[in-house]
Design a protein around this motif. Structure first.
Motif, short mmCIF file in Angstrom:
data_model
loop_
_atom_site.label_atom_id
_atom_site.label_comp_id
_atom_site.label_asym_id
_atom_site.label_seq_id
_atom_site.Cartn_x
_atom_site.Cartn_y
_atom_site.Cartn_z
N ASP A 135 0.83 -1.21 0.00
CA ASP A 135 0.00 0.00 0.00
C ASP A 135 0.86 1.25 0.00
O ASP A 135 0.59 2.21 -0.74
CB ASP A 135 -0.93 0.02 1.22
N GLU A 136 1.91 1.25 0.82
CA GLU A 136 2.80 2.40 0.89
C GLU A 136 3.54 2.61 -0.44
O GLU A 136 3.73 3.74 -0.90
CB GLU A 136 3.81 2.20 2.02
N ILE A 137 3.95 1.50 -1.05
CA ILE A 137 4.62 1.59 -2.35
C ILE A 137 3.67 2.17 -3.39
O ILE A 137 4.04 3.07 -4.17
CB ILE A 137 5.11 0.20 -2.79
N ALA A 138 2.44 1.69 -3.41
CA ALA A 138 1.48 2.15 -4.41
C ALA A 138 1.16 3.63 -4.23
O ALA A 138 1.07 4.37 -5.21
CB ALA A 138 0.21 1.31 -4.32
N VAL A 139 0.98 4.06 -2.99
CA VAL A 139 0.67 5.47 -2.73
C VAL A 139 1.81 6.36 -3.22
O VAL A 139 1.60 7.39 -3.87
CB VAL A 139 0.39 5.71 -1.24
N ALA A 140 3.04 5.98 -2.91
CA ALA A 140 4.19 6.77 -3.33
C ALA A 140 4.31 6.82 -4.85
O ALA A 140 4.57 7.88 -5.44
CB ALA A 140 5.47 6.19 -2.72
N ALA A 141 4.12 5.68 -5.51
CA ALA A 141 4.22 5.64 -6.98
C ALA A 141 3.11 6.46 -7.63
O ALA A 141 3.34 7.16 -8.63
CB ALA A 141 4.17 4.19 -7.46
N GLU A 142 1.91 6.36 -7.09
CA GLU A 142 0.79 7.13 -7.65
C GLU A 142 1.04 8.62 -7.54
O GLU A 142 0.74 9.38 -8.48
CB GLU A 142 -0.50 6.74 -6.94
N LYS A 143 1.57 9.07 -6.41
CA LYS A 143 1.87 10.49 -6.25
C LYS A 143 2.92 10.93 -7.26
O LYS A 143 2.79 11.98 -7.91
CB LYS A 143 2.36 10.78 -4.84
#
Length: 241
Positions: free
Chosen positions: A90-98
């Motif tokens: 989840d943390e990886i996805a949030v960072a990549a999306e930003k």
């Protein structure tokens, strides 16, 4: 979403240099690039990590490292032994999306292979790729054993309904042996996806200016380069004797 997950069939096979080559080619085309390293292991505070190496070789990219653990272990194990919180998908996805809202291309470089554990629940880079709906590029070695490792990685991706963009050979030897030359034809069959490039062994030791100039010749048009698999295989066969 302009996110590409760069994973490998194992560790120490050239993922960082392949990531740098992709970044260099994109920058040369006028694109903005971010490189995300979810978990850097085996380095202490202040030591230059993989994202720093990508920036050194490729040029002005945005670099983000979510966590760093001192021991050279799988991220989940390294986090546990360091008494630090792990990095989850989840943390990886949030960072990549930003990063994707601010850049034309986001490259997420994994640690080791696709199914290396990131936390104690068993979450992996594949889970982050699923959350992002991201394309996956597999970096593989050139020689004996790579067909099995690549097939297993591709099978794991398909089992999770993830898209395998293709395979890049991370360290193509100056003098390829018979197995390496044959693998140029066999890797696409093992992966069920095209061979999209071959980065020469030692490329990371080039001066940055030369690295950036040559990177386009290591990657296929699908990765914005001009590398051609058939021509490369023919020349490798002649050069290999």
């Amino acid at each position: 979403m302009p996110v590409v997950i760069v994973t490998g069939t194992g560790t120490e096979i050239g993922k960082t240099v392949v990531t740098a080559a992709m970044a260099a080619v994109a920058l040369a085309r006028g694109r903005t690039v971010a490189v995300l390293k979810p978990a850097q292991t085996g380095l202490g505070p202040g030591a230059p990590g993989d994202v720093a190496e990508v920036a050194r070789l490729a040029g002005p990219v945005t670099t983000v490292e979510l966590a760093r653990f001192p021991e050279p272990l799988a991220p989940a194990t390294a986090a546990r032994r360091a008494g630090a919180p792990p990095v989850g998908p989840d943390e990886i996805a949030v960072a990549a999306e930003k990063l994707a809202t601010e850049h034309d291309l986001v490259l997420v470089e994994g640690a080791g292979g696709l199914l290396v554990r990131f936390d104690e629940s068993g979450a992996t880079l594949a889970d982050a790729a699923r959350l992002l709906g991201a394309r996956v590029l597999v970096v593989a070695p050139a020689g004996l054993g790579t067909l099995n490792m690549t097939a297993l990685t591709a099978e794991a991706l398909r089992a999770r309904s993830l898209t395998l963009d293709g395979v890049v050979i991370g360290r193509w030897p100056a003098v390829p042996d018979l197995a390496a030359r044959c693998n140029l034809a066999d890797l696409p069959d093992s992966a069920g996806a095209p061979l999209l490039g071959a980065v020469p062994e030692g490329a990371g030791g080039l001066a940055p200016e030369e690295f950036r100039e040559r990177a386009v010749s290591w990657l296929a048009p699908r990765l914005d380069g001009r590398w051609d698999a058939e021509t490369f295989a023919r020349e490798a066969s002649v050069g290999g004797g």
